[in-house]
Motif scaffolding. Structure first.
Motif, PDB file in Angstrom:
ATOM      1  N   TYR A   1     -30.866 -45.514 -12.155  1.00 33.56           N
ATOM      2  CA  TYR A   1     -31.094 -44.461 -13.154  1.00 33.56           C
ATOM      3  C   TYR A   1     -31.213 -43.097 -12.485  1.00 33.56           C
ATOM      4  CZ  TYR A   1     -33.793 -41.451 -16.265  1.00 33.56           C
ATOM      5  OH  TYR A   1     -34.245 -40.374 -16.996  1.00 33.56           O
ATOM      6  N   GLY A   2     -31.939 -43.029 -11.388  1.00 33.11           N
ATOM      7  CA  GLY A   2     -32.131 -41.763 -10.702  1.00 33.11           C
ATOM      8  C   GLY A   2     -30.924 -41.299  -9.913  1.00 33.11           C
ATOM      9  N   LEU A   3     -30.092 -42.246  -9.459  1.00 39.55           N
ATOM     10  CA  LEU A   3     -28.997 -41.896  -8.558  1.00 39.55           C
ATOM     11  C   LEU A   3     -27.657 -41.652  -9.241  1.00 39.55           C
ATOM     12  CD1 LEU A   3     -31.033 -42.572  -6.353  1.00 39.55           C
ATOM     13  CD2 LEU A   3     -29.272 -43.870  -5.178  1.00 39.55           C
ATOM     14  N   THR A   4     -27.371 -42.362 -10.333  1.00 36.33           N
ATOM     15  CA  THR A   4     -26.002 -42.246 -10.861  1.00 36.33           C
ATOM     16  C   THR A   4     -25.890 -42.146 -12.374  1.00 36.33           C
ATOM     17  OG1 THR A   4     -23.779 -43.164 -10.506  1.00 36.33           O
ATOM     18  CG2 THR A   4     -25.516 -44.723 -11.122  1.00 36.33           C
ATOM     19  N   PHE A   5     -26.968 -42.403 -13.123  1.00 38.12           N
ATOM     20  CA  PHE A   5     -26.869 -42.376 -14.585  1.00 38.12           C
ATOM     21  C   PHE A   5     -26.560 -40.985 -15.128  1.00 38.12           C
ATOM     22  CE2 PHE A   5     -28.616 -46.319 -16.810  1.00 38.12           C
ATOM     23  CZ  PHE A   5     -28.201 -47.163 -15.796  1.00 38.12           C
ATOM     24  N   HIS A   6     -26.936 -39.952 -14.403  1.00 41.28           N
ATOM     25  CA  HIS A   6     -26.698 -38.590 -14.872  1.00 41.28           C
ATOM     26  C   HIS A   6     -25.293 -38.095 -14.530  1.00 41.28           C
ATOM     27  CE1 HIS A   6     -28.027 -38.329 -10.695  1.00 41.28           C
ATOM     28  NE2 HIS A   6     -27.411 -37.166 -10.614  1.00 41.28           N
ATOM     29  N   CYS A   7     -24.533 -38.884 -13.798  1.00 37.68           N
ATOM     30  CA  CYS A   7     -23.181 -38.485 -13.413  1.00 37.68           C
ATOM     31  C   CYS A   7     -22.179 -38.833 -14.515  1.00 37.68           C
ATOM     32  CB  CYS A   7     -22.772 -39.184 -12.106  1.00 37.68           C
ATOM     33  SG  CYS A   7     -23.801 -38.728 -10.690  1.00 37.68           S
ATOM     34  N   PRO A   8     -21.200 -37.963 -14.780  1.00 35.12           N
ATOM     35  CA  PRO A   8     -20.212 -38.243 -15.824  1.00 35.12           C
ATOM     36  C   PRO A   8     -19.260 -39.362 -15.414  1.00 35.12           C
ATOM     37  CG  PRO A   8     -19.625 -36.249 -14.620  1.00 35.12           C
ATOM     38  CD  PRO A   8     -20.974 -36.669 -14.116  1.00 35.12           C
ATOM     39  N   GLY A   9     -18.590 -39.929 -16.411  1.00 32.36           N
ATOM     40  CA  GLY A   9     -17.601 -40.978 -16.144  1.00 32.36           C
ATOM     41  C   GLY A   9     -17.840 -42.230 -16.955  1.00 32.36           C
ATOM     42  N   PHE A  10     -19.115 -42.521 -17.254  1.00 36.45           N
ATOM     43  CA  PHE A  10     -19.463 -43.699 -18.042  1.00 36.45           C
ATOM     44  C   PHE A  10     -20.605 -43.356 -18.995  1.00 36.45           C
ATOM     45  CE2 PHE A  10     -17.636 -45.305 -14.111  1.00 36.45           C
ATOM     46  CZ  PHE A  10     -16.770 -46.302 -14.557  1.00 36.45           C
ATOM     47  N   THR A  11     -20.711 -44.127 -20.062  1.00 33.07           N
ATOM     48  CA  THR A  11     -21.790 -43.925 -21.020  1.00 33.07           C
ATOM     49  C   THR A  11     -23.063 -44.606 -20.527  1.00 33.07           C
ATOM     50  OG1 THR A  11     -21.258 -45.923 -22.290  1.00 33.07           O
ATOM     51  CG2 THR A  11     -20.106 -43.874 -22.898  1.00 33.07           C
ATOM     52  N   LEU A  12     -24.163 -44.315 -21.194  1.00 31.52           N
ATOM     53  CA  LEU A  12     -25.434 -44.932 -20.838  1.00 31.52           C
ATOM     54  C   LEU A  12     -25.367 -46.447 -20.990  1.00 31.52           C
ATOM     55  CD1 LEU A  12     -28.455 -44.739 -20.097  1.00 31.52           C
ATOM     56  CD2 LEU A  12     -28.943 -44.405 -22.529  1.00 31.52           C
ATOM     57  N   ALA A  13     -24.722 -46.921 -22.064  1.00 31.20           N
ATOM     58  CA  ALA A  13     -24.604 -48.369 -22.297  1.00 31.20           C
ATOM     59  C   ALA A  13     -23.783 -49.037 -21.200  1.00 31.20           C
ATOM     60  CB  ALA A  13     -23.972 -48.626 -23.660  1.00 31.20           C
ATOM     61  N   GLU A  14     -22.726 -48.365 -20.733  1.00 32.16           N
ATOM     62  CA  GLU A  14     -21.885 -48.933 -19.679  1.00 32.16           C
ATOM     63  C   GLU A  14     -22.632 -48.983 -18.348  1.00 32.16           C
ATOM     64  OE1 GLU A  14     -17.465 -47.608 -21.340  1.00 32.16           O
ATOM     65  OE2 GLU A  14     -18.627 -46.231 -20.086  1.00 32.16           O
ATOM     66  N   TYR A  15     -23.370 -47.919 -18.045  1.00 31.97           N
ATOM     67  CA  TYR A  15     -24.196 -47.931 -16.838  1.00 31.97           C
ATOM     68  C   TYR A  15     -25.256 -49.030 -16.919  1.00 31.97           C
ATOM     69  CZ  TYR A  15     -22.519 -43.601 -14.624  1.00 31.97           C
ATOM     70  OH  TYR A  15     -21.771 -42.660 -13.954  1.00 31.97           O
ATOM     71  N   ALA A  16     -25.875 -49.168 -18.104  1.00 31.20           N
ATOM     72  CA  ALA A  16     -26.923 -50.172 -18.288  1.00 31.20           C
ATOM     73  C   ALA A  16     -26.371 -51.579 -18.098  1.00 31.20           C
ATOM     74  CB  ALA A  16     -27.544 -50.031 -19.677  1.00 31.20           C
ATOM     75  N   LEU A  17     -25.149 -51.819 -18.568  1.00 33.04           N
ATOM     76  CA  LEU A  17     -24.531 -53.134 -18.406  1.00 33.04           C
ATOM     77  C   LEU A  17     -24.393 -53.495 -16.934  1.00 33.04           C
ATOM     78  CD1 LEU A  17     -22.919 -55.607 -19.521  1.00 33.04           C
ATOM     79  CD2 LEU A  17     -20.866 -54.185 -19.335  1.00 33.04           C
ATOM     80  N   VAL A  18     -23.966 -52.552 -16.127  1.00 27.92           N
ATOM     81  CA  VAL A  18     -23.732 -52.817 -14.699  1.00 27.92           C
ATOM     82  C   VAL A  18     -25.029 -52.801 -13.904  1.00 27.92           C
ATOM     83  CG1 VAL A  18     -22.600 -51.955 -12.609  1.00 27.92           C
ATOM     84  CG2 VAL A  18     -21.383 -51.913 -14.795  1.00 27.92           C
ATOM     85  N   TYR A  19     -25.814 -51.723 -14.055  1.00 27.07           N
ATOM     86  CA  TYR A  19     -26.952 -51.492 -13.160  1.00 27.07           C
ATOM     87  C   TYR A  19     -28.287 -52.025 -13.675  1.00 27.07           C
ATOM     88  CZ  TYR A  19     -23.945 -48.544 -10.311  1.00 27.07           C
ATOM     89  OH  TYR A  19     -22.950 -48.088  -9.492  1.00 27.07           O
ATOM     90  N   TRP A  20     -28.341 -52.422 -14.935  1.00 23.22           N
ATOM     91  CA  TRP A  20     -29.567 -53.034 -15.444  1.00 23.22           C
ATOM     92  C   TRP A  20     -29.379 -54.522 -15.677  1.00 23.22           C
ATOM     93  CZ3 TRP A  20     -31.566 -49.034 -19.661  1.00 23.22           C
ATOM     94  CH2 TRP A  20     -31.937 -47.856 -19.000  1.00 23.22           C
ATOM     95  N   LEU A  21     -28.370 -54.850 -16.468  1.00 24.51           N
ATOM     96  CA  LEU A  21     -28.147 -56.256 -16.796  1.00 24.51           C
ATOM     97  C   LEU A  21     -27.641 -57.049 -15.588  1.00 24.51           C
ATOM     98  CD1 LEU A  21     -28.334 -58.268 -19.109  1.00 24.51           C
ATOM     99  CD2 LEU A  21     -25.974 -57.715 -19.727  1.00 24.51           C
ATOM    100  N   GLY A  22     -26.804 -56.422 -14.754  1.00 17.30           N
ATOM    101  CA  GLY A  22     -26.263 -57.100 -13.574  1.00 17.30           C
ATOM    102  C   GLY A  22     -27.353 -57.557 -12.609  1.00 17.30           C
ATOM    103  N   PRO A  23     -28.237 -56.641 -12.142  1.00 22.47           N
ATOM    104  CA  PRO A  23     -29.310 -57.057 -11.230  1.00 22.47           C
ATOM    105  C   PRO A  23     -30.290 -58.043 -11.848  1.00 22.47           C
ATOM    106  CG  PRO A  23     -28.999 -54.686 -11.136  1.00 22.47           C
ATOM    107  CD  PRO A  23     -28.165 -55.179 -12.278  1.00 22.47           C
ATOM    108  N   LEU A  24     -30.610 -57.873 -13.139  1.00 17.85           N
ATOM    109  CA  LEU A  24     -31.548 -58.791 -13.786  1.00 17.85           C
ATOM    110  C   LEU A  24     -30.956 -60.198 -13.894  1.00 17.85           C
ATOM    111  CD1 LEU A  24     -33.002 -56.511 -16.617  1.00 17.85           C
ATOM    112  CD2 LEU A  24     -34.144 -57.274 -14.535  1.00 17.85           C
ATOM    113  N   THR A  25     -29.660 -60.280 -14.163  1.00 22.46           N
ATOM    114  CA  THR A  25     -28.996 -61.585 -14.215  1.00 22.46           C
ATOM    115  C   THR A  25     -29.003 -62.248 -12.838  1.00 22.46           C
ATOM    116  OG1 THR A  25     -27.541 -60.808 -15.997  1.00 22.46           O
ATOM    117  CG2 THR A  25     -26.859 -62.787 -14.803  1.00 22.46           C
ATOM    118  N   GLY A  26     -28.670 -61.475 -11.804  1.00 27.77           N
ATOM    119  CA  GLY A  26     -28.694 -62.007 -10.441  1.00 27.77           C
ATOM    120  C   GLY A  26     -30.084 -62.441 -10.023  1.00 27.77           C
TER     121      GLY A  26
END
Length: 279
Positions: free
Chosen positions: A213-238
């Motif tokens: 959230y602090g490092l890349t969520f504020h960068c353009p290119g993807f939506t909040l939901a897309e970032y959340a899918l990769v960087y929130w759901l991905g690590p929690l699943t692993g």
């Protein structure tokens, strides 16, 4: 070298702040969740400066990848030494919750504190770049509004990368949790550095929702939901897969062991069984 000297001063200031918060909180154990705030702040604020050295220092300052990898390792090692049990990692907090080692309210407070710390770390780093103390920071300040996202692949590839890296990290970390800190902390720092460097061309393997959230969520290119899918759901699943492989079950969700047979502690001698039948 002037850029590195300025970065060193910045790192020292951030570490002193985090260490001071940790020291003050020893008197008030009820507010221990604030340790997660300080830990997350330190991790995000320092990692953002490491990103600056990677993005700008390698081509403007003549710093090679070996220097940036070494700096990241030192930052992670220092973080492990200073912050101790306060990981600053939302996945690890959730892991303790799933292991029944933490209750609901402390878990929610810790996660909220981590995201607040991450946000403050981003604000502090942005202010520091705005001072333009060196040419490297002047360039970074110009780039800050159009920062480059760490997600360099598709959503599915990014999710898979974060999931696999988190699975590897948590599985090894679970096996190291009972080792002495002198062994555990350096090995964890080496592992995190290796995974981050190996996944640099994919997602950078943050494996930490608040850090991402602090490092890349504020960068353009993807939506909040897309970032959340990769960087929130991905690590929690692993993380959940690692816990399942390590324990055979997830205590908070179900008690039945799926993979490992649970042996009874005490065995009843055969002679005693025969005597009971005769009686």
């Amino acid at each position: 070298m002037s850029g590195l000297n300025a970065s060193l001063g910045y790192f020292v200031a951030v570490v002193i702040f985090a260490a001071s918060v940790r020291t003050l909180l020893r008197k008030w154990p009820r507010f221990s969740f604030i340790s997660e705030f300080a830990s997350s702040f330190m991790l995000v604020a320092c990692w953002l400066e490491v990103q600056t050295i990677v993005e700008v220092g390698e081509w403007a300052g003549g710093l090679g990848p070996d220097v940036t990898v070494t700096i990241l390792f030192v930052v992670l090692l220092t973080h492990g030494v200073i912050c101790g049990a306060a990981s600053g990692n939302s996945s690890q907090v959730m892991l303790k919750f799933l292991q029944l080692e933490a209750n609901t309210l402390p878990t929610l407070l810790a996660v909220a504190a981590q995201f607040l710390g991450a946000h403050l770390g981003l604000l502090v780093a942005t202010y520091y770049w705005g001072l333009e103390l060196t040419d490297m920071h002047m360039i970074k300040n110009l780039m800050a509004r159009e920062c480059s996202t760490s997600l360099l692949v598709s959503l599915y590839q990014g999710f898979f990368t974060e999931c696999v890296c988190a699975l590897t990290f948590h599985l090894i970390h679970l096996n190291l949790q009972r080792r002495h800190a002198l062994i555990r902390v350096p090995l964890v720092a080496v592992l995190l550095t290796f995974l981050s460097h190996a996944a640099r061309g994919y997602t950078s393997a943050y494996m930490n929702p608040s850090l991402a959230y602090g490092l890349t969520f504020h960068c353009p290119g993807f939506t909040l939901a897309e970032y959340a899918l990769v960087y929130w759901l991905g690590p929690l699943t692993g993380m959940m897969l690692a816990l399942l492989l390590y324990m055979g079950h997830i205590p908070r969700i179900f008690a039945k062991n799926l993979f490992y047979m649970q042996k009874t502690r005490f065995r009843v001698p055969k002679g005693e069984k025969g005597d009971k039948k005769k009686m």
